[in-house]
Design a protein around this motif. Structure first.
Motif, mmCIF file in Angstrom:
data_model
loop_
_atom_site.group_PDB
_atom_site.id
_atom_site.type_symbol
_atom_site.label_atom_id
_atom_site.label_comp_id
_atom_site.label_asym_id
_atom_site.label_seq_id
_atom_site.Cartn_x
_atom_site.Cartn_y
_atom_site.Cartn_z
ATOM 1 N N HIS A 101 0.858 -1.190 0.000
ATOM 2 C CA HIS A 101 0.000 0.000 0.000
ATOM 3 C C HIS A 101 0.889 1.233 0.000
ATOM 4 O O HIS A 101 2.081 1.135 0.273
ATOM 5 N N THR A 102 0.303 2.389 -0.302
ATOM 6 C CA THR A 102 1.021 3.653 -0.177
ATOM 7 C C THR A 102 0.233 4.503 0.817
ATOM 8 O O THR A 102 -0.764 4.050 1.370
ATOM 9 N N SER A 103 0.670 5.733 0.973
ATOM 10 C CA SER A 103 -0.142 6.712 1.696
ATOM 11 C C SER A 103 -1.243 7.210 0.755
ATOM 12 O O SER A 103 -1.068 7.204 -0.466
ATOM 13 N N ASP A 104 -2.348 7.666 1.323
ATOM 14 C CA ASP A 104 -3.368 8.298 0.473
ATOM 15 C C ASP A 104 -2.900 9.686 0.022
ATOM 16 O O ASP A 104 -3.572 10.336 -0.764
ATOM 17 N N SER A 145 -14.318 -1.280 8.579
ATOM 18 C CA SER A 145 -14.343 -1.773 7.195
ATOM 19 C C SER A 145 -13.013 -1.514 6.505
ATOM 20 O O SER A 145 -12.326 -0.527 6.785
ATOM 21 N N ALA A 146 -12.644 -2.409 5.585
ATOM 22 C CA ALA A 146 -11.434 -2.232 4.784
ATOM 23 C C ALA A 146 -11.714 -1.392 3.539
ATOM 24 O O ALA A 146 -10.871 -1.298 2.649
ATOM 25 N N TRP A 147 -12.915 -0.819 3.450
ATOM 26 C CA TRP A 147 -13.295 -0.025 2.272
ATOM 27 C C TRP A 147 -13.636 1.384 2.689
ATOM 28 O O TRP A 147 -14.315 1.601 3.702
ATOM 29 N N GLU A 148 -13.224 2.347 1.902
ATOM 30 C CA GLU A 148 -13.539 3.749 2.180
ATOM 31 C C GLU A 148 -14.257 4.330 0.969
ATOM 32 O O GLU A 148 -13.802 4.164 -0.165
ATOM 33 N N TYR A 149 -15.368 4.997 1.238
ATOM 34 C CA TYR A 149 -16.193 5.554 0.161
ATOM 35 C C TYR A 149 -15.644 6.896 -0.300
ATOM 36 O O TYR A 149 -15.256 7.733 0.512
ATOM 37 N N GLU A 150 -15.614 7.101 -1.617
ATOM 38 C CA GLU A 150 -15.161 8.373 -2.188
ATOM 39 C C GLU A 150 -16.346 8.937 -2.977
ATOM 40 O O GLU A 150 -16.646 8.473 -4.080
ATOM 41 N N ALA A 155 -17.494 5.389 -5.468
ATOM 42 C CA ALA A 155 -16.846 4.071 -5.412
ATOM 43 C C ALA A 155 -16.058 3.969 -4.106
ATOM 44 O O ALA A 155 -15.799 4.982 -3.435
ATOM 45 N N TYR A 156 -15.704 2.722 -3.776
ATOM 46 C CA TYR A 156 -14.935 2.462 -2.559
ATOM 47 C C TYR A 156 -13.519 2.024 -2.932
ATOM 48 O O TYR A 156 -13.337 1.288 -3.896
ATOM 49 N N TYR A 157 -12.514 2.457 -2.147
ATOM 50 C CA TYR A 157 -11.173 1.898 -2.354
ATOM 51 C C TYR A 157 -10.818 0.977 -1.192
ATOM 52 O O TYR A 157 -11.293 1.145 -0.066
ATOM 53 N N LEU A 158 -9.979 -0.003 -1.515
ATOM 54 C CA LEU A 158 -9.582 -1.008 -0.524
ATOM 55 C C LEU A 158 -8.406 -0.512 0.307
ATOM 56 O O LEU A 158 -7.434 0.023 -0.224
ATOM 57 N N HIS A 159 -8.488 -0.702 1.618
ATOM 58 C CA HIS A 159 -7.331 -0.435 2.495
ATOM 59 C C HIS A 159 -7.323 -1.498 3.590
ATOM 60 O O HIS A 159 -8.152 -1.487 4.482
ATOM 61 N N LEU A 160 -6.387 -2.430 3.507
ATOM 62 C CA LEU A 160 -6.348 -3.484 4.530
ATOM 63 C C LEU A 160 -5.800 -2.949 5.855
ATOM 64 O O LEU A 160 -5.968 -3.572 6.894
ATOM 65 N N PHE A 161 -5.159 -1.771 5.803
ATOM 66 C CA PHE A 161 -4.715 -1.142 7.062
ATOM 67 C C PHE A 161 -5.552 0.132 7.250
ATOM 68 O O PHE A 161 -6.757 0.070 7.022
#
Ligand code: ISL
Ligand code: CA
Length: 548
Positions: A101-104, A145-150, A155-161
């Motif tokens: 992953h990267t930073s947002d 949740s591992a998903w964040e809504y934009e 749409a949602y992006y995945l973030h396992l952390f």
């Protein structure tokens, strides 16, 4: 010399090691100032946690620019000097590569979320919701949740952390090329390898199956980790980059099991050189993870060491550790950090330094640093602890003191308090205001005190490291566990054709009888200096013995 098997790793959490400019944050110049100290322990390899540009949501595990050093830690010039100074002392440097992953705040993600048609959009995982809910029930390692809504993209992006750590989409060839370029850049500078963060997570199951959340460890193993293309990706990275350099890798292995380990580390696979498995790190975790504790069980702990050793055999290689920046201080977790702090720290040192696998020592273990118990959650800094606090607070039966007790036992800030150099203000870590409070035990537990006494933990580390290096059986010898069900004794043999060592570790404060079959060995080193009773082990007594 096969440096990565025979050498000893020392892990430095840069924020907490030594501050050179009084801003309260450990930095690269601080590390340079302490390299003679590190070398004097007999260390061969330094693993440095991330020092790249980062908004520090997860203390550097959220990288916003892989090609620059975070100004809090110093400049690229400081880094170059660090590397040269490490090499001048005959040591090597492993950097932390965080590419799941990267930073947002990374430029790729900023572009990715601008619209769905630019080339960076597909660098991350964007999925539509399901009737106003996230695409599936996956939860983050740090809760929620591992998903964040934009909203702009619907749409949602995945973030396992954390939500500030969006997962990279390795399916996209351009992402893999970027990772290759990043690794080449640092290897061209002359670094000696990487520790690869959460590396088995890089290939995702594209059907995004619902997970059975009743056991998070199983979710990691069967849903998040070991994805369909993970070996293809690692072989590609190895072929395109790693194999062209004199370098080695150690992968962090959440979800890697004894069945799959050699797919990652067997020499003929050309993927990774060694891994850190995490089985013993979750031995006291319940199905919901670290804030769901269960009792420690010595036979289970021994079994983990022995079965992993067998599983890897002579096809691959492990790195051996009992704590790192993610788990409690080893003496507080597996030893006794009160009356027998010195003895049990030495016993755990003996375990790390007499196993098959490259020993990895987390800074501060060499002086027996302990967990910390801050009175207030306001003193905690770790995003994992703070996220879980917010989540648990929603429960009707939430009790702040109970939660604080869990954090005292299991939180990651236990291992992130500053290094204790001496008994002066802030333990000689900084002359400013430290970014996190010191462990108040620093007046008693510090490097200066340990160096001053021959009977100290630090001297025991130095002696043991010398002994390990002098005896191939302690590095390469076969491992054989004795008395697997004994509730108190961890005993094993390390043997080659020429040499045989017996290690006896009493994991308890009760004295114990030594089984009579084990009489007749000669002591090489032990953690008690006087009255070696051939029939009994004292509280937390540890002995390394030999048959020749
Ligand atoms: O500590 C854990 C969760 O409670 C581990 O499961 C840990 O999160 C996992 O091993 C991944 O750790 C690594 O990646 C994280 C980072 O926060 C950790 O510091 C790092 O070691 C995300 O990059
Ligand atoms: Ca500083």
């Amino acid at each position: 010399m096969t440096w990565w098997k025979e050498g000893i790793i020392y892990q430095i959490y840069p924020r907490s090691f030594r501050d050179s400019n009084s801003d309260g944050i450990g930095d690269i110049r601080g590390i340079i100032d302490k390299l003679d100290y590190v070398a004097s322990l007999g260390i061969d390899i330094i693993w440095l946690n991330p020092v790249f540009e980062s908004p520090n949501d997860d203390n550097g595990y959220d990288i916003s620019d892989y090609y620059s050093i975070h100004p809090e830690f110093g400049s690229m010039k400081d880094f170059d000097e660090l590397l040269e100074s490490i090499h001048n002392r005959g040591m090597r440097l492993l950097m932390d590569l965080v590419v799941n992953h990267t930073s947002d705040e990374h430029a790729w993600f900023l572009k990715s979320k601008e619209n769905a048609i630019n080339p960076y959009h597909d660098f991350y995982f964007w999925l539509p919701g399901k009737e106003g809910s996230p695409p599936n029930n996956w939860i983050s390692f740090f809760g929620g949740s591992a998903w964040e809504y934009e909203p702009d993209l619907d749409a949602y992006y995945l973030h396992l952390f954390t939500r500030k750590q969006p997962d990279l989409n390795w399916e996209n060839e351009q992402v893999r090329k970027e990772v290759q370029d990043i690794t080449r850049f640092w290897l061209d500078k002359g670094i000696d390898g990487f520790r690869l963060d959460v590396i088995p997570l890089i290939s995702k199951r594209l059907d995004f199956p619902e997970a059975d959340l009743s056991d998070f460890g199983k979710v990691i193993e069967t849903v998040y980790s070991n994805g369909p293309r993970v070996h293809e990706y690692l072989q590609e990275l190895n072929k395109e980059v790693f194999s062209n350099y004199d370098m080695k890798t150690v992968g962090e292995g959440p979800g890697i099991t004894q069945k799959t380990v050699n797919d990652y580390v067997a020499a003929d696979r050309k993927e990774l050189d060694m891994i850190f498995h995490l089985d013993h790190m979750s031995i006291d975790h319940g199905p919901q993870g670290r804030f769901d504790p269960v009792a420690f069980d010595l036979p289970a702990f021994k079994e983990i060491f022995s079965s992993w050793d067998q599983a890897v055999g002579d096809r691959g290689w492990l790195s051996i550790f009992l704590d790192n920046h993610d788990f409690p201080r080893m003496v507080s977790r597996f030893g006794n950090d009160g009356e027998f702090r010195v003895e049990s720290s030495k016993l755990l040192a003996m375990l790390i330094l007499t196993m098959r696998g490259t020993p990895c020592i987390y800074f501060g273990s060499e002086i027996g640093m302990t967990n910390v118990a801050f009175d207030s959650l306001l003193d905690y800094r770790d995003v994992e602890t703070l996220n879980y606090y917010e989540i648990y607070k929603q429960n009707s039966d939430f009790d702040e003191l109970d939660f604080l007790n869990l954090v005292h036992r299991q939180g990651r800030d236990n291992v992130r308090t500053p290094m204790q150099w001496d008994h002066s203000a802030h333990a000689g870590f900084t002359t400013g205001e430290p970014w996190i409070k010191l462990n108040p035990r620093y007046t008693e537990i510090n490097v200066e005190n340990d160096l001053a006494s021959d009977a100290s933990i630090i001297h025991f580390y130095r002696d043991l490291i010398k002994i390990r290096k002098a005896h191939p059986a302690l590095v390469y010898g076969e491992f054989e566990l004795l008395y697997p069900n004994h509730p108190q004794l961890f005993a094993y043999l390390r043997t080659t054709g020429d040499e045989s060592f017996l290690i006896l570790l009493n994991f308890s404060e009760d004295q114990m009888e030594i089984p009579t079959e084990l009489y007749g060995y000669k002591e090489v080193i032990g953690n008690y200096r006087v009255s070696h009773d051939h029939e009994k082990l004292k509280s937390w007594e540890a002995r390394l013995l030999t048959s020749h």
